[in-house]
Design a protein around this motif. Structure first.
Motif, PDB file in Angstrom:
ATOM      1  N   GLU A   1       0.831  -1.211   0.000  1.00 37.47           N
ATOM      2  CA  GLU A   1       0.000   0.000   0.000  1.00 37.47           C
ATOM      3  C   GLU A   1       0.864   1.260   0.000  1.00 37.47           C
ATOM      4  N   THR A   2       1.871   1.268   0.842  1.00 39.79           N
ATOM      5  CA  THR A   2       2.720   2.453   0.961  1.00 39.79           C
ATOM      6  C   THR A   2       3.457   2.752  -0.327  1.00 39.79           C
ATOM      7  N   VAL A   3       3.985   1.711  -0.984  1.00 40.63           N
ATOM      8  CA  VAL A   3       4.763   1.960  -2.196  1.00 40.63           C
ATOM      9  C   VAL A   3       3.869   2.429  -3.336  1.00 40.63           C
ATOM     10  N   LEU A   4       2.677   1.886  -3.436  1.00 41.90           N
ATOM     11  CA  LEU A   4       1.763   2.333  -4.485  1.00 41.90           C
ATOM     12  C   LEU A   4       1.337   3.786  -4.251  1.00 41.90           C
TER      13      LEU A   4
ATOM     14  N   ALA B   1      10.885  -4.483   0.925  1.00 39.38           N
ATOM     15  CA  ALA B   1      11.690  -4.649  -0.292  1.00 39.38           C
ATOM     16  C   ALA B   1      11.205  -3.755  -1.428  1.00 39.38           C
ATOM     17  N   LEU B   2       9.913  -3.512  -1.515  1.00 36.84           N
ATOM     18  CA  LEU B   2       9.375  -2.656  -2.579  1.00 36.84           C
ATOM     19  C   LEU B   2       9.842  -1.217  -2.385  1.00 36.84           C
ATOM     20  N   LEU B   3       9.746  -0.743  -1.160  1.00 37.47           N
ATOM     21  CA  LEU B   3      10.202   0.600  -0.863  1.00 37.47           C
ATOM     22  C   LEU B   3      11.696   0.740  -1.117  1.00 37.47           C
TER      23      LEU B   3
ATOM     24  N   ALA C   1      15.327  -5.728 -22.035  1.00 40.47           N
ATOM     25  CA  ALA C   1      15.560  -5.834 -23.481  1.00 40.47           C
ATOM     26  C   ALA C   1      14.843  -4.731 -24.243  1.00 40.47           C
ATOM     27  N   LEU C   2      13.813  -4.161 -23.625  1.00 36.52           N
ATOM     28  CA  LEU C   2      13.093  -3.048 -24.250  1.00 36.52           C
ATOM     29  C   LEU C   2      13.713  -1.710 -23.880  1.00 36.52           C
ATOM     30  N   GLY C   3      14.561  -1.718 -22.846  1.00 35.10           N
ATOM     31  CA  GLY C   3      15.193  -0.480 -22.405  1.00 35.10           C
ATOM     32  C   GLY C   3      14.792  -0.018 -21.028  1.00 35.10           C
ATOM     33  N   CYS C   4      13.929  -0.795 -20.354  1.00 33.37           N
ATOM     34  CA  CYS C   4      13.493  -0.433 -19.002  1.00 33.37           C
ATOM     35  C   CYS C   4      14.596  -0.716 -17.980  1.00 33.37           C
ATOM     36  N   GLU C   5      14.533  -0.016 -16.870  1.00 32.04           N
ATOM     37  CA  GLU C   5      15.314  -0.388 -15.699  1.00 32.04           C
ATOM     38  C   GLU C   5      14.600  -1.560 -15.019  1.00 32.04           C
ATOM     39  N   PHE C   6      15.336  -2.319 -14.210  1.00 32.31           N
ATOM     40  CA  PHE C   6      14.729  -3.476 -13.548  1.00 32.31           C
ATOM     41  C   PHE C   6      15.220  -3.594 -12.118  1.00 32.31           C
ATOM     42  N   ALA C   7      14.300  -3.889 -11.211  1.00 33.54           N
ATOM     43  CA  ALA C   7      14.639  -4.140  -9.805  1.00 33.54           C
ATOM     44  C   ALA C   7      14.047  -5.490  -9.407  1.00 33.54           C
ATOM     45  N   LEU C   8      14.895  -6.358  -8.869  1.00 32.68           N
ATOM     46  CA  LEU C   8      14.487  -7.699  -8.470  1.00 32.68           C
ATOM     47  C   LEU C   8      14.171  -7.733  -6.979  1.00 32.68           C
ATOM     48  N   VAL C   9      13.016  -8.321  -6.630  1.00 30.15           N
ATOM     49  CA  VAL C   9      12.670  -8.546  -5.231  1.00 30.15           C
ATOM     50  C   VAL C   9      12.506 -10.049  -5.018  1.00 30.15           C
TER      51      VAL C   9
END
Length: 229
Positions: free
Chosen positions: A115-118, A218-220, A199-207
């Motif tokens: 909820e907080t991250v959204l 972890a989302l925050l 592959a499209l050019g986005c940044e990525f964060a793994l949780v």
């Protein structure tokens, strides 16, 4: 560096997790009519929520359904009933009842910081999307909590006919938010599926798809690491 203007979140194992509810499993019996033990119950849940990778041996017909399960609700039901059968739930009525719980978004548990991250991302002016390989509508998990107001777009594989890591689904998600791929951060629990956004050019964060009680923020942390919060 390009400014991040949008965040895409995966659903299962990222924002929400399907967690073992003992009341679902206590009456399940195996081929010998014995109740499933705790280890069997845990393995059953793992197989039902694994984001990638085949979890049981399948004949060609069911293998086709497995590879296309998140494109078609009928194929999803077909193959997961087979997974349940092979995982120690041979009685069709028990497997069907458990399957209906598994695809009920109201049964999924949000992570503590979902909820907080959204809300925080939306308040920061970021475009927010939920991008999921899924064969059922997950919107009720958000609307029943009032969290849908923080989400600009839901891009669900069975609705768009493409699955991660196919570039088409990432293109649809980025386009729906009105941003460029380079301006988008994808947050997910699968390097193979969600990480395909790079592959499209986005940044990525793994949780890590840990139990919700073991992953408080972890989302925050992922958004803070990209200086978005």
């Amino acid at each position: 560096m390009t400014t991040i203007r949008a965040v895409l979140f995966d659903f299962s194992g990222t924002l929400f997790r399907l967690e073992q509810d003992e009341t679902w499993l206590t009456d399940l019996t195996d081929h010998e009519g014995e109740r499933l033990d705790i280890e069997a119950q845990a393995e059953l849940m793992r197989r039902m929520t694994a984001p990638v990778g085949q979890v049981v041996d399948l004949d060609p017909d069911h293998l086709h359904a497995w590879h296309n399960r998140d494109r078609d609700p009928g194929l999803h039901r077909k193959v997961y009933l087979e997974v349940l059968r092979q995982s120690g739930v041979p009685r069709p009525e028990q497997a069907a009842a458990l399957y209906e719980r598994l695809i009920d978004p109201g049964q999924w548990t949000p992570y503590p910081d979902t909820e907080t991250v959204l809300k925080s991302a939306a308040e920061k002016g970021l475009k927010v999307g939920v991008l999921s390989n899924i064969a059922f509508d997950i919107r009720p998990a958000f609307t029943q909590r009032g969290w849908d107001t923080h989400v600009d777009e839901f891009v669900l594989s069975y609705e768009v006919g493409a699955i991660k890591p196919e570039l088409e689904i990432f293109r649809k998600a980025v386009g729906s938010l009105g941003v460029r791929a380079e301006e988008t951060l994808m947050v997910g629990d699968s390097e193979e599926a969600d990480g395909g956004a790079r592959a499209l050019g986005c940044e990525f964060a793994l949780v890590d798809p840990l139990p919700t009680t073991e992953r408080p923020d972890a989302l925050l942390a992922a958004l803070r690491a990209h200086e978005l919060l």
